[in-house]
Design an enzyme around this catalytic site. Structure first.
Site, PDB file in Angstrom:
ATOM      1  N   ASP A 405       8.819   1.350  -6.727  1.00 30.70           N
ATOM      2  CA  ASP A 405       8.831   1.550  -5.281  1.00 30.70           C
ATOM      3  C   ASP A 405       9.084   3.014  -4.924  1.00 30.70           C
ATOM      4  O   ASP A 405       9.882   3.697  -5.569  1.00 30.70           O
ATOM      5  CB  ASP A 405       9.928   0.664  -4.671  1.00 30.70           C
ATOM      6  CG  ASP A 405      10.032   0.798  -3.173  1.00 30.70           C
ATOM      7  OD1 ASP A 405       9.031   0.496  -2.496  1.00 30.70           O
ATOM      8  OD2 ASP A 405      11.102   1.202  -2.673  1.00 30.70           O
ATOM      9  N   GLU A 458       3.877   3.016  -6.506  1.00 24.25           N
ATOM     10  CA  GLU A 458       3.624   3.137  -5.071  1.00 24.25           C
ATOM     11  C   GLU A 458       3.899   4.598  -4.717  1.00 24.25           C
ATOM     12  O   GLU A 458       5.033   4.982  -4.465  1.00 24.25           O
ATOM     13  CB  GLU A 458       4.523   2.213  -4.256  1.00 24.25           C
ATOM     14  CG  GLU A 458       4.185   2.245  -2.775  1.00 24.25           C
ATOM     15  CD  GLU A 458       5.388   2.094  -1.852  1.00 24.25           C
ATOM     16  OE1 GLU A 458       5.171   1.882  -0.656  1.00 24.25           O
ATOM     17  OE2 GLU A 458       6.537   2.212  -2.315  1.00 24.25           O
TER      18      GLU A 458
END
EC number: 2.4.1.18
Length: 729
Positions: A405, A458
């Protein structure tokens, strides 16, 4: 009553300030003989029992009424194994003395942990079941180099920090204590007197299980057994294979209909796995399940990095969910959050009174967007903690990949900061060199220890080399989310078709950088929260047009180069924005309530997945320019796009999309090869609740030049639709 230990030392124990308990407690050789000293607050009598003969050896003298005992053992000239018969008033019990055991951490582990290079630190730190000298118990270890005293507290010692102070290893900063007879499931924490003489109660950073919020204790749990990686699972992650990911938040995919409570891991597995299999997805991606205190973070602010959240059950339950997915041929990816952590007092923040896990300077260590703290990637022990965690999830639970993330927030020191709010690196640049090195190292470890595990980033900027191997100067990820494609195409789909001709490039721009990285095309949870609405509400037009737009968009996405990711609910065009506190609106699949629109989209996604997996042209050459060619890229007046996808063996699929509500009959497209082109998918089919315009099963190439091609086909392109045409060999 003979006091063999200075009163000041005894007072330090009861004040909770003594930092070297093994120097005093347990069995010691003195000039008077073998001496045993015991700290047992509120005990009345203590008798030493020889474990070999089971006979009483000596009764210890109570030298401090608060519970400090000692005595010289008569006729003893060497150490021996013993236990204690302890009287609490009239009641007595047999106890092991934790302070009779020698240090259990070996020199190599201690050295590797001190260096921050231990491959699997979770095998040493935390709470581990062990048997020592034929005594079963739990060995507790915690890294807190600046603490003045650390104790294990829990429901096995009345949460009393005086009872079980730990042994300190100065070389590594690790505190250690073996506690006999501590059982599975018992609660514990570490009580610290920090560097500022403040008392802190901390959860175990390496705990394998933890309490559900608002409670914050760690829970004794066995280290999960290793799950071997299989060739089948490894192959399913490769760039020349079809990867269609279903992104799931376990707390809101489905809930108990009677009380809106969460389902547990086993209940979720029983419903989720067959559904994903039926829908044709190849992978499940789980939003973070490391234990976290705030439901509204969806798991993206974890504190128990090694503990599967107890919201849905036990670590074993989570492991069974993954096993059931594998049994159905589905790989599982976990969202992993090594970028920041919340500042809750029981967590990592100021762990031993210093900025141990986080950067000390708020310009480096505080994330103002999320009110969280940023890991100090330059500290070897912290890097070890995080890299070890990545290996732990994959190796111990059998996960097939990690999606990391917020990578951009990690690798840029000025991320979401204004001038003067950030600290440059040693060269004056904005890159966080320590974070970059950490990511390279972690991906190298995963690739070396568990080849075939997918690492997905990401990463929302154009940072170069995200999916290049570390040895070639890259970060070492296998895939990167294509946020640019997602943003551009969604902006296009929001437009009224009248205006799309002026923004034609938003649907094509991604091809300019398509082969710079290995991409995943994400329609994730981030696009259906925070007032953004659902995907269906982003589409322009009336109800018919909204659903036709979405179907056409999905058809375009599944054919475009890159692996696919769809957040739960998007597969049936959920009408409202995602709410983590409620189940998805499954009732919309009842045609009486959903009008057939939602079930039509669901059938389309199922068929897209099936077609995608069965047609090698749609996935084999995602990362190779030979697998894609624009056939019509400049028809902005009609908002039509056409491209060819090709496989390694030369299989061909022509993809045509019309993003206006006007049918394009006899639309001519130049093609590379003569022959018949079979219509294998049409998003305008009545089966999907479309208007049912099409090509009667196939079109035939003619020797009519078009777009520089000697051959061409004449296609009926339905309104707001995408059509797949496969060359018959």
């Amino acid at each position: 009553m003979k006091k063999l230990v200075a009163q000041s030392v005894i007072d330090a124990f009861f004040d909770g300030t003594h930092s070297d308990p093994f120097a005093v407690l347990g069995m010691h050789e003195t000039h008077n003989g073998i001496e045993i000293r015991v700290l047992l607050p509120e005990a009345h009598r203590v008798i030493v029992i020889d474990k070999e003969t089971h006979k009483a050896v000596v009764e210890l003298e109570l030298v401090d009424e608060r519970g400090f005992f000692n005595a010289i053992v008569p006729k003893a000239n060497q150490f021996f194994a013993y236990e204690l018969q302890v009287y609490w008033g009239k009641e007595s019990q047999i106890l092991e003395d934790p302070y009779r055991f020698h240090p259990m951490i070996n020199e190599l582990d201690n050295w590797l942990l001190a260096e921050g290079s231990h491959l699997r630190p979770y095998e040493v730190l935390g709470a581990h079941f062990v048997e020592y000298d034929n005594v079963a118990g739990v060995n507790f270890r915690v890294w807190a180099p600046n603490a003045k005293r650390v104790s294990v507290v829990g429901d096995f010692n009345y949460w009393d920090g005086r009872r079980h102070p730990m042994r300190f290893h100065p070389a590594s900063g690790i505190w250690e204590l073996f506690l006999p007879k501590v059982a599975l499931g018992q609660l514990y924490k570490f009580e610290l007197i920090d560097s500022n003489n403040q008392l802190r109660l901390k959860a175990d950073p390496y705990a394998f299980a933890a309490q559900l919020r608002p409670d914050t204790a760690s829970q004794v749990s066995a280290l999960p057994e290793i799950v071997e990686m299989t060739e089948k699972r490894r192959a399913a992650n490769q760039s020349d294979k079809p990867i269609s990911i279903y992104e799931v938040h376990l707390g809101s995919w489905r809930r108990n209909l009677e009380n809106n409570f969460w389902l547990d891991y086993d209940e979720i597995a029983d419903e989720l796995i067959p559904y994903v299999k039926e829908m044709g997805f190849t992978h499940i991606e789980l939003l973070p399940i490391s234990e976290y205190p705030f439901d509204g973070s969806w798991g993206y602010q974890p504190l128990g990095l090694y503990a599967p959240t107890s919201r849905f059950g036990t670590p074993d339950g989570f492991k069974r969910l993954i096993e059931k997915a594998h049994e159905s041929g589905i790989n599982v990816i976990l969202d992993w959050v090594p970028g920041h952590f919340p500042s809750d007092t029981h967590g990592l923040a100021a762990f031993d009174g210093t900025s141990l896990y986080e950067y000390a300077d708020p310009k480096e260590g505080y994330h103002q967007d999320w009110n969280t703290l940023i890991y100090n990637y330059g500290r070897h022990e912290v890097k070890n903690y995080l890299s070890g965690n990545a290996l732990y999830w994959v190796e111990r639970f059998g996960l097939d990949g990690l999606r990391v993330d917020a990578v951009a927030s990690m690798i840029y020191r000025d991320y979401s900061r204004r001038d003067g709010e950030w600290v440059p690196n040693q060269y004056g640049g904005r890159e966080n060199l320590e974070a970059i090195e950490f990511l390279k190292h972690t991906n190298y470890v995963l690739g070396t220890e568990l080849p075939g595990v997918a690492a997905i980033a990401e990463e929302s900027t154009s940072f170069p080399g995200v999916t290049l191997p570390p040895e070639h100067g890259g970060l070492g990820f296998h895939y990167k989310w294509n946020m640019g494609w997602m943003n551009d195409t969604l902006e296009y789909m929001k437009l009224d078709p009248v205006y799309r001709q002026y923004h034609h490039g938003k649907m094509t721009f991604a091809m300019l950088y398509q082969y710079s990285e290995n991409f995943v095309l994400p329609l994730s949870h981030d696009e259906v929260v925070h007032g953004k609405g659902s995907l269906i509400t982003k589409m322009s037009g009336d109800t018919w047009q909204k659903f036709a737009n979405l179907r056409a968009y999905y058809g375009y996405m599944w054919a475009f180069p890159g692996k696919k990711l769809l957040f739960m609910g998007n597969e049936f065009a959920q009408g409202r924005e995602w709410n983590y506190q409620e189940s998805l609106d499954w009732f919309l699949l009842d045609d009486g309530q959903g009008g057939g629109w939602h079930s039509g989209v669901q059938r389309l996604v199922k068929d897209l997945n099936k077609t995608y997996q069965n047609q090698t042209a749609l996935f084999e050459l995602d990362t190779n320019p030979q697998g894609f060619e624009w056939l019509v890229v400049d028809d902005n007046q009609n908002s039509v796009f056409a491209f060819e996808r090709r496989s390694k063996s030369g299989e061909v699929i022509i993809v045509v999309s019309n993003f206006t509500p006007v049918p394009r009959d006899n639309y001519r497209i130049g093609v590379n090869e003569p022959g018949k082109y079979e219509e294998i998918l049409n998003t305008d089919s009545a089966y999907y609740k479309g208007s049912n315009l099409g090509n009667y099963g196939e079109v035939i190439a003619e020797e009519i030049e078009n777009h520089g091609k000697a051959q061409s086909i004449s296609v009926m392109v339905p309104p707001l639709a995408t059509v797949y045409l496969r060359l018959k060999k």
